[in-house]
Structures are given as C-alpha cells and as structure tokens.
Scaffold this motif. Structure first.
Motif, PDB file in Angstrom:
ATOM      1  N   TYR A  33      -1.097  14.360   3.134  1.00  0.00           N
ATOM      2  CA  TYR A  33      -1.565  13.013   3.460  1.00  0.00           C
ATOM      3  C   TYR A  33      -0.576  11.996   2.922  1.00  0.00           C
ATOM      4  N   HIS A  34      -0.021  11.191   3.840  1.00  0.00           N
ATOM      5  CA  HIS A  34       0.933  10.171   3.421  1.00  0.00           C
ATOM      6  C   HIS A  34       0.550   8.787   3.933  1.00  0.00           C
TER       7      HIS A  34
ATOM      8  N   ALA B  81       1.298   3.855  -5.349  1.00  0.00           N
ATOM      9  CA  ALA B  81       0.309   2.830  -4.947  1.00  0.00           C
ATOM     10  C   ALA B  81      -0.909   3.040  -5.846  1.00  0.00           C
ATOM     11  N   LYS B  82      -2.094   3.060  -5.263  1.00  0.00           N
ATOM     12  CA  LYS B  82      -3.358   3.368  -5.965  1.00  0.00           C
ATOM     13  C   LYS B  82      -3.353   3.069  -7.475  1.00  0.00           C
TER      14      LYS B  82
ATOM     15  N   SER C 205       0.846  -1.197   0.000  1.00  0.00           N
ATOM     16  CA  SER C 205       0.000   0.000   0.000  1.00  0.00           C
ATOM     17  C   SER C 205       0.878   1.242   0.000  1.00  0.00           C
ATOM     18  N   GLY C 206       0.233   2.397  -0.134  1.00  0.00           N
ATOM     19  CA  GLY C 206       0.960   3.658  -0.082  1.00  0.00           C
ATOM     20  C   GLY C 206       1.519   3.941   1.302  1.00  0.00           C
ATOM     21  N   SER C 207       0.734   3.640   2.326  1.00  0.00           N
ATOM     22  CA  SER C 207       1.214   3.854   3.705  1.00  0.00           C
ATOM     23  C   SER C 207       2.473   3.042   3.963  1.00  0.00           C
TER      24      SER C 207
ATOM     25  N   GLU D  36       3.618  15.585  -1.562  1.00  0.00           N
ATOM     26  CA  GLU D  36       2.828  15.204  -2.728  1.00  0.00           C
ATOM     27  C   GLU D  36       3.005  16.341  -3.748  1.00  0.00           C
TER      28      GLU D  36
ATOM     29  N   VAL E 279       1.500   8.752  -4.893  1.00  0.00           N
ATOM     30  CA  VAL E 279       0.427   7.758  -4.763  1.00  0.00           C
ATOM     31  C   VAL E 279      -0.816   8.190  -5.551  1.00  0.00           C
TER      32      VAL E 279
ATOM     33  N   ASP F 158       5.759  11.894  -3.039  1.00  0.00           N
ATOM     34  CA  ASP F 158       4.709  10.902  -2.798  1.00  0.00           C
ATOM     35  C   ASP F 158       3.748  10.965  -3.985  1.00  0.00           C
TER      36      ASP F 158
ATOM     37  N   ASN G 279       5.457   4.491   2.364  1.00  0.00           N
ATOM     38  CA  ASN G 279       6.057   5.610   3.098  1.00  0.00           C
ATOM     39  C   ASN G 279       6.785   5.151   4.357  1.00  0.00           C
TER      40      ASN G 279
HETATM   41  C1  LIG Z   1      -3.781   7.257  -0.315  1.00  0.00           C
HETATM   42  C2  LIG Z   1      -2.469   7.875  -0.091  1.00  0.00           C
HETATM   43  C3  LIG Z   1      -1.484   7.233   0.677  1.00  0.00           C
HETATM   44  C4  LIG Z   1      -1.761   5.980   1.446  1.00  0.00           C
HETATM   45  O1  LIG Z   1      -1.998   4.891   0.616  1.00  0.00           O
HETATM   46  P1  LIG Z   1      -2.736   3.596   1.239  1.00  0.00           P
HETATM   47  O2  LIG Z   1      -2.695   2.641   0.093  1.00  0.00           O
HETATM   48  O3  LIG Z   1      -4.107   4.046   1.643  1.00  0.00           O
HETATM   49  O4  LIG Z   1      -1.946   3.144   2.381  1.00  0.00           O
HETATM   50  C5  LIG Z   1      -0.236   7.805   0.750  1.00  0.00           C
HETATM   51  N1  LIG Z   1       0.041   8.951   0.118  1.00  0.00           N
HETATM   52  C6  LIG Z   1      -0.870   9.598  -0.628  1.00  0.00           C
HETATM   53  C7  LIG Z   1      -0.482  10.847  -1.338  1.00  0.00           C
HETATM   54  C8  LIG Z   1      -2.170   9.095  -0.732  1.00  0.00           C
HETATM   55  O5  LIG Z   1      -3.087   9.754  -1.431  1.00  0.00           O
END
Ligand SMILES: *Cc1c(COP(=O)(O)O)cnc(C)c1O
Length: 467
Positions: free
Chosen positions: A158-159, A294-295, A124-126, A233, A268, A266, A129
């Motif tokens: 948001y990270h 991620a995403k 995942s993105g979290s 971001e 994501v 970041d 990070n």
């Molecule tokens: C959604 C998001 C994350 C976290 O990703 P997850 O897959 O929900 O853990 C990290 N950074 C940014 C910029 C995001 O939008």
C-alpha cells in the motif's frame, strides 16, 4: 465552552442521516454504510476514543496508524494554536520559507539515517509517493539515462490512493478502478511466508532470500538499464502487517546495489518509532536512497507528508538539476510543520522509541505469544508496536476458513461491540496502538482481543464453520 459543542448538538441518528445524505467516505461501500449508519466519534484522550453514544473505545489502530503520541497532547495543540496566530500560511514556492518548515527540515535530517540531509514536503503519504515517482525519473534523466523509468513494487503493497500512489501499491481492487497502474510500474510477489513460503516447506529465512530473488528476476526481465527504483514498506501495513524474514531486506539492498537501482523505503507507517527504531529500515537492516513519511510525523493531528532525499539523489538534483517542476501548495505548511516539530520533540522527551524498543514492544510480543495458543490463531507476529493474528480453521494444519465466512469481519464486529478497534485484513487481525501505550493498557487491550477471539470461536462452533 458552551453546551453547544458539536457532538451534543444532534442525536446520533441525526448525525448518521446527514452523513449518509452528503458525505462520501473513503474506501467505503456508500450504500451499505448508509443502511447501517456510521459510528460517530466525538472525542478522544490518550489511547481512548468516545462515540456519540458515550461508548469508550480502546484505539488499537492509532486512528489510521498515525496517532503515535496518543490523543490530547497539549504540546501539539499549543504549537498549532501559536502558529495559527503568528502565520497560518505561507508558501515555499517563490524563494520564500517559513521558520517552522526550515526547523523541521533541520530536525528531520537529525533524526533520520546519516545519508539524509534533505527533505521535500508534501501534504500526505500518497503525495509523497507521487513525488518519489517524479523525482527518481528526474534523477535518471539528469544522469543521462532517461530510459531508466520502471519502478518495481510489490503485490499487496500500500502506497496511497493518488494515481501514482495506487499504481505503486499492489492492490488489485484499486487497480481495476480507474485504469491503473500508470505506465512504467511493475509488481513482484510480496514476502508473505505463511502464504508463499510455508506451503513450499521453506524456513522463514530461506523464503526471505527467495522473495528478494524475485526482485532480481524482475530487474533482469525488464533490463537493468530500464529500472529506476524499487519501493517497499519495511513491513507492509495495510496489506495485513506482513513482517518479512530478517534475510529479506539485506538481500534486496544487495540486489539494488548490484544493478544501481534506487531503493525507496515507504516509512509512512514504520517511521517515527513504530518498529522500535526511528525508522523501519533501521529495524529491518537496509539503507534506502529515499524515504517517504507521513502519518506519524504529526501523529495525525494535522496532515503532513514528505520524502527524505538521500545524498546520492540530492547531489544530482541540486548540482545538475535546474528547476524541478513539482510541488504542492502545502509543501512545508507552517502549521503542519510546527505540529510536527512539537511531535518529534515529544517523541524524544518521552523517549517513545526506547519505550517501544525496550519495554512495550517486547511486552506486546510476549502477549502475542500467549494469544498464539488460542484455538483460532494460526500465527501471531509482532514487530515493535505492530502486530497481526492470523485466524485459521485448523490450528494444526493451518487450513484457512472458507472465504464466504469472512472470519476477519466476524471478529472485527465483535471488537467493535467490545470496545476495541482492531482492523481485519482478510483473515489477519491487526493492531498498531499508540506508542504511548503502557503495560497495563496492553493487558487491557489483550484481554479485550482474547474475549473477541472467544466470541468468534463460539460463532464458528455454532455456525459449523469449523467443519
Ligand atoms: C497510509 C499510507 C500511505 C498513504 O498516505 P496518505 O496520507 O493516506 O496519502 C502511503 N504509504 C503507506 C505505507 C501508508 O500506510
């Protein structure tokens, strides 16, 4: 298919009761959701969702910023099915690897900027990070500068939601729950011109330089010899689609270079074409040392994340590193990687990045310029297929609504009832539709948004919120 498809097997009320009884939703007030009942989403196609009551909903948020190729893409479904049949799982820990993970690493190196030849996978993105935090500190350890521990981030960033992700993030509501941030993470102000630059009478460009200057001040406050990295971001997503001035990121880059601080992007949300280039850093004009993704890497069909590791860091980790004591069971999960491969190939074959850059991105920008004329809209901005409308009480002065009105939530509930999903972040109404959206679909989306703005304005007039 039997008619026992799960969606049809229970009524909406039955789904809602079971949901409230057992399912603790993310970022949710459990009690109030239980009282209202959740909306049950049962299927999707293209840019549309359907709920258990049969309502069709235009998904202007791409799920949660992720379903970039839209729903129902057969190539992704086939890739997952085939990989599940061939090899549903194997790890990458003990000198093993799987073909999809290797091929994806290779393809990512191809579609990322030239400094990136290596990837570290997460789920995942979290988690990506979390990897960033450990990796940049490890990098400075290996270079004999272990005091370089501090990571600078920004308020309203948001990270992610793990301990490190939420600490890097600058959301005070998250920090107060669970004793965050963890040590060694500090925050500067965000580059939000409307809130911080406009009141000073600064142009966006002048404010961009001022906001980047806060990074230099923080580096000097902390002592450059103690600062490991800066993370941001390219465009803040969950913070409300805050698009920085063109002057901001190049100046951030200059400052990081000057003090030897690693620069982490970041990506994501911004990655994989969202901003009209493959990467947000390409649109905003900087060259990071690390990139979290991620995403959009799988268009959300299955979970996957990771970190692109630039040559500066990779060289040290590989040549001087020894064992990096870090990794996840699902680092390089073969099914997730197979879906990502199919997804990236589809982005290429459909030319979605070009589609955003040359066609629907400019088209959405024009539509938002029109919406900017609406009496409720103080500011309307887009970049690629991300956009935000700031709702204000007084268009001329830019005066905000009283906070108790919750104007964003009022507008959002109209969106909900009118069949379009937009998100409200404070008074900012934001969208990030699937990249496959067409001009005609943008027309439909904008017509729905305009109707919701009109309904919100009617509420404001009736309730006396404009006085
Ligand atoms: C959604 C998001 C994350 C976290 O990703 P997850 O897959 O929900 O853990 C990290 N950074 C940014 C910029 C995001 O939008």
């Amino acid at each position: 298919m039997s008619d026992e498809s799960p969606a049809m097997s229970r009524t909406t009320a039955e789904w809602q009761a079971a949901d409230a009884a057992h399912f603790l939703h993310p970022f949710t007030d459990f009690q109030s959701l239980a009282a209202k009942g959740s909306r049950i989403i049962t299927r999707a196609e293209g840019i549309y969702l359907w709920d258990s009551e049969g309502h069709k909903i235009l998904d202007a948020m791409s799920g949660l910023w992720c379903v970039n190729v839209g729903y129902g893409q057969q190539a992704l479904i086939d890739a997952a099915t085939k990989q599940l049949e061939t090899l549903p799982f194997y790890n990458a820990f003990f000198q093993t690897a799987t073909p999809p993970a290797i091929e994806l690493a290779e393809l990512l190196a191809e579609v990322t900027p030239p400094q990136f030849e290596h990837v570290f996978f997460s789920g995942s993105g979290s988690e990506g990070n979390d990897t960033v935090v450990r990796m940049v500190r490890r990098y400075w350890d290996l270079l004999g500068q272990p005091e370089r521990q501090i990571i600078i981030s920004r308020k309203n960033a948001y990270h992610g939601s793990t301990m490190a992700g939420a600490s890097l993030g600058g959301m005070s509501g998250m920090h107060v729950q669970g004793g965050l941030p963890i040590p060694g993470i500090v925050h500067i102000e965000q580059p939000y011109w409307w809130e911080l630059g406009r009141p000073q009478g600064l142009t966006r460009e002048a404010f961009g330089l001022q906001a980047a200057g806060w990074l230099e001040e923080m580096i000097l406050d902390m002592g450059p010899e103690n600062v490991a990295a800066f993370i941001g971001e390219p465009i803040q997503g969950a913070g409300g689609v805050i698009i920085p001035a063109t002057t901001y990121w190049p100046e951030v880059q200059r400052i990081c270079n000057q003090y030897g601080v690693l620069l982490v992007s970041d990506e994501v949300i911004c990655g994989f074409g969202r901003t009209g280039h493959w990467w947000g850093c390409e649109t905003l004009g900087f060259q990071p040392d690390l990139m979290t993704f991620a995403k959009g890497v799988t268009s959300g069909y299955v979970p996957l994340g990771g970190v692109m590791v630039g040559q500066r860091v990779a060289d040290v980790l590989i040549q001087q590193g020894g064992e990096f004591n870090h990794g996840y069971t699902y680092s390089g999960h073969p099914v997730a990687c197979a879906v990502a491969l199919a997804n990236i190939r589809l982005i290429r074959s459909l030319k979605l990045v070009e589609h955003v850059h040359d066609d629907v991105g400019p088209y959405l920008a024009e539509a938002f310029r029109q919406l900017a004329g609406h009496p409720l809209v103080g500011d309307a901005e887009t970049c690629g297929l991300m956009g935000a409308l700031l709702l204000v009480k007084d268009k001329l002065s830019g005066e905000a609504f009283d906070e108790s009105v919750g104007i964003g939530m009022v507008c959002r509930s109209h969106c909900f009832n009118q069949g379009v999903i937009m998100r409200a972040v404070g008074d900012r109404m934001i969208i990030a539709p699937p990249l496959v959206i067409t001009r005609n679909q943008i027309d439909d989306m904008v017509a729905l948004i305009r109707r919701c703005l009109d309904l919100t304005l009617a509420d404001a007039q009736r309730e006396g919120w404009l006085r």
